[in-house]
Design an enzyme around this catalytic site. Structure first.
Site, mmCIF file in Angstrom:
data_model
loop_
_atom_site.group_PDB
_atom_site.id
_atom_site.type_symbol
_atom_site.label_atom_id
_atom_site.label_comp_id
_atom_site.label_asym_id
_atom_site.label_seq_id
_atom_site.Cartn_x
_atom_site.Cartn_y
_atom_site.Cartn_z
ATOM 1 N N ASP A 1 0.834 -1.207 0.000
ATOM 2 C CA ASP A 1 0.000 0.000 0.000
ATOM 3 C C ASP A 1 0.867 1.256 0.000
ATOM 4 O OD1 ASP A 1 -2.389 1.372 -0.015
ATOM 5 O OD2 ASP A 1 -2.725 1.207 2.143
ATOM 6 N N GLY A 2 0.326 2.325 -0.570
ATOM 7 C CA GLY A 2 0.988 3.627 -0.496
ATOM 8 C C GLY A 2 1.563 4.145 -1.812
ATOM 9 N N ASN A 3 1.262 3.472 -2.916
ATOM 10 C CA ASN A 3 1.775 3.941 -4.210
ATOM 11 C C ASN A 3 1.273 5.345 -4.546
ATOM 12 O OD1 ASN A 3 2.828 1.389 -4.416
ATOM 13 N ND2 ASN A 3 1.466 0.708 -6.069
ATOM 14 N N ARG B 1 0.180 7.739 -2.494
ATOM 15 C CA ARG B 1 0.779 8.763 -1.632
ATOM 16 C C ARG B 1 2.236 9.028 -2.007
ATOM 17 N NH1 ARG B 1 -1.377 5.860 3.585
ATOM 18 N NH2 ARG B 1 -1.995 4.401 1.942
ATOM 19 N N GLU C 1 -12.336 -4.364 -4.530
ATOM 20 C CA GLU C 1 -12.819 -3.000 -4.263
ATOM 21 C C GLU C 1 -12.068 -1.953 -5.107
ATOM 22 O OE1 GLU C 1 -11.997 -5.184 -1.645
ATOM 23 O OE2 GLU C 1 -14.079 -5.647 -1.132
ATOM 24 N N ASN C 2 -10.917 -2.319 -5.637
ATOM 25 C CA ASN C 2 -10.126 -1.353 -6.410
ATOM 26 C C ASN C 2 -10.757 -0.976 -7.754
ATOM 27 O OD1 ASN C 2 -6.955 -2.681 -5.175
ATOM 28 N ND2 ASN C 2 -8.093 -0.930 -4.424
ATOM 29 N N TRP C 3 -11.795 -1.705 -8.188
ATOM 30 C CA TRP C 3 -12.512 -1.307 -9.413
ATOM 31 C C TRP C 3 -13.190 0.036 -9.223
ATOM 32 C CZ3 TRP C 3 -11.213 -4.146 -13.438
ATOM 33 C CH2 TRP C 3 -10.961 -5.510 -13.292
ATOM 34 N N ARG D 1 -11.911 2.695 -8.378
ATOM 35 C CA ARG D 1 -11.003 3.803 -8.699
ATOM 36 C C ARG D 1 -11.279 4.335 -10.106
ATOM 37 N NH1 ARG D 1 -5.292 2.515 -5.772
ATOM 38 N NH2 ARG D 1 -6.202 1.868 -3.781
ATOM 39 N N ARG E 1 -5.122 -1.899 8.951
ATOM 40 C CA ARG E 1 -6.301 -2.692 8.597
ATOM 41 C C ARG E 1 -5.936 -3.789 7.609
ATOM 42 N NH1 ARG E 1 -7.761 2.576 6.785
ATOM 43 N NH2 ARG E 1 -7.126 2.874 4.636
ATOM 44 N N SER F 1 -8.138 -4.844 5.032
ATOM 45 C CA SER F 1 -8.685 -4.564 3.698
ATOM 46 C C SER F 1 -9.071 -5.832 2.927
ATOM 47 C CB SER F 1 -7.714 -3.693 2.877
ATOM 48 O OG SER F 1 -7.454 -2.471 3.533
HETATM 49 C C1 IPE Z 1 -5.383 -2.766 -0.302
HETATM 50 O O1 IPE Z 1 -5.053 -1.436 -0.443
HETATM 51 C C2 IPE Z 1 -5.382 -3.428 -1.652
HETATM 52 C C3 IPE Z 1 -4.078 -3.578 -2.282
HETATM 53 C C4 IPE Z 1 -2.924 -3.305 -1.737
HETATM 54 C C5 IPE Z 1 -4.099 -4.117 -3.609
HETATM 55 P P1 IPE Z 1 -6.173 -0.298 -0.597
HETATM 56 O O2 IPE Z 1 -5.466 0.984 -0.678
HETATM 57 O O3 IPE Z 1 -7.086 -0.654 -1.699
HETATM 58 O O4 IPE Z 1 -6.969 -0.455 0.777
HETATM 59 P P2 IPE Z 1 -7.757 0.609 1.625
HETATM 60 O O5 IPE Z 1 -8.691 1.298 0.680
HETATM 61 O O6 IPE Z 1 -6.734 1.534 2.202
HETATM 62 O O7 IPE Z 1 -8.435 -0.200 2.680
HETATM 63 C C1 IPE Z 2 -1.504 0.289 -3.380
HETATM 64 O O1 IPE Z 2 -1.306 1.655 -3.390
HETATM 65 C C2 IPE Z 2 -1.658 -0.292 -4.756
HETATM 66 C C3 IPE Z 2 -3.036 -0.686 -5.102
HETATM 67 C C4 IPE Z 2 -4.065 -0.685 -4.296
HETATM 68 C C5 IPE Z 2 -3.259 -1.102 -6.471
HETATM 69 P P1 IPE Z 2 -2.506 2.675 -3.400
HETATM 70 O O2 IPE Z 2 -2.846 2.973 -4.817
HETATM 71 O O3 IPE Z 2 -3.619 2.168 -2.563
HETATM 72 O O4 IPE Z 2 -1.837 3.945 -2.747
HETATM 73 P P2 IPE Z 2 -2.467 4.922 -1.666
HETATM 74 O O5 IPE Z 2 -2.990 4.063 -0.556
HETATM 75 O O6 IPE Z 2 -3.553 5.686 -2.360
HETATM 76 O O7 IPE Z 2 -1.329 5.790 -1.252
HETATM 77 MG MG MG Z 3 -4.099 2.363 -0.601
#
Ligand code: IPE
Ligand code: IPE
Ligand code: MG
Length: 235
Positions: free
Chosen positions: A16-18, A20, A63-65, A67, A190, A192
């Site tokens: 997580d955090g790409n 940011r 849930e990432n759909w 976005r 969390r 997730s």
């Molecule tokens: C969890 O990260 C999913 C992945 C790392 C692929 P998210 O960024 O989607 O999770 P939330 O929204 O912070 O719970």
């Molecule tokens: C995790 O980074 C990668 C995926 C969920 C695909 P995020 O894209 O969730 O990065 P933040 O949480 O918005 O920083």
């Molecule tokens: Mg994230």
């Protein structure tokens, strides 16, 4: 380098955090995902070299759909590029690729590549790399229940045949040990919807580092922290 005997057999990572990471640099979010791919390569290679037998990476959740379409499209293109570029190195390094999640909903241009990559690495024995795509821990449990129900309907199993062990055999991770260590980057406390069944006794390690900044040394810090933990399993 950590001692072999006390290494986790299976490490799972919520990468997580790409977004940011990119925002901090005034870059578009997709640049964060691109940088995140480099971290995927480094951490996969490091796990393989350290002798970790199973690595499970959370790459795209169900849930990432939600976005923006442009971000989802970019992630799918990166996935395609990742397989095209890395497949030879997986074979060379003995890494078996296993995609987990509801693959049917992924775009047509990636699905055949996933299948091809799984087939091409099926006999690789150094490490299994599970990549979770369109993954939801609850969906996985529902899918397992459906698989069990269909066996019952076919007269192959009865309700009494279901226990923890047999249920695990219906999950996407059938036959694999549960994760010993779950790492989450970017500081969020969390789960997730990741591996809900499998992490019942995993040790949790949350680091404030954003995923694109997570290096081999950070992985070793997490493993060393894991080695200090006293795992009691309720005893
Ligand atoms: C969890 O990260 C999913 C992945 C790392 C692929 P998210 O960024 O989607 O999770 P939330 O929204 O912070 O719970
Ligand atoms: C995790 O980074 C990668 C995926 C969920 C695909 P995020 O894209 O969730 O990065 P933040 O949480 O918005 O920083
Ligand atoms: Mg994230």
């Amino acid at each position: 380098m950590p001692d072999k005997e006390v290494l986790p057999l299976h490490i799972a990572v919520i990468m997580d955090g790409n977004g940011r990471w990119a925002k901090k640099r005034g870059l578009p979010r997709v640049m964060g995902h691109r940088a995140g791919m480099k971290a995927v390569k480094e951490i996969t290679k490091s796990c393989r070299d350290l002798g970790i037998k199973y690595l499970t990476l959370y790459a795209f959740s169900s849930e990432n759909w939600k976005r923006p379409k442009a971000e989802v499209d970019a992630l799918m293109r990166f996935l395609e590029e990742y397989i095209d570029k890395e497949l030879r190195s997986f074979i060379k390094n003995g890494i078996r690729l296993n995609f987990i999640g509801r693959m049917g909903a992924l775009p047509d241009f990636v699905r055949p590549k996933l299948k091809k990559a799984m087939e091409a690495t099926a006999d690789c024995g150094n490490m299994t790399l599970n990549v979770a795509l369109n993954y939801s821990g609850r969906d996985e449990i529902v899918d397992a229940a459906k698989k069990f129900a269909s066996q019952v309907k076919a007269g192959k199993l009865g309700a009494d045949d279901l226990d923890e062990g047999s249920f695990s055999g219906f999950l996407y991770t059938a036959g694999q040990p549960d994760p010993d260590l779950l790492i989450r980057t970017s500081g969020e406390m969390r789960i997730s919807n990741f591996l809900l069944w499998q992490i019942s006794y995993a040790e949790l390690y949350v680091t404030p580092k954003l995923w694109p900044d997570f290096r081999r040394g950070d992985l070793i810090d997490a493993i060393n922290e894991y080695r200090k933990r006293e795992r009691r399993f309720g005893a």
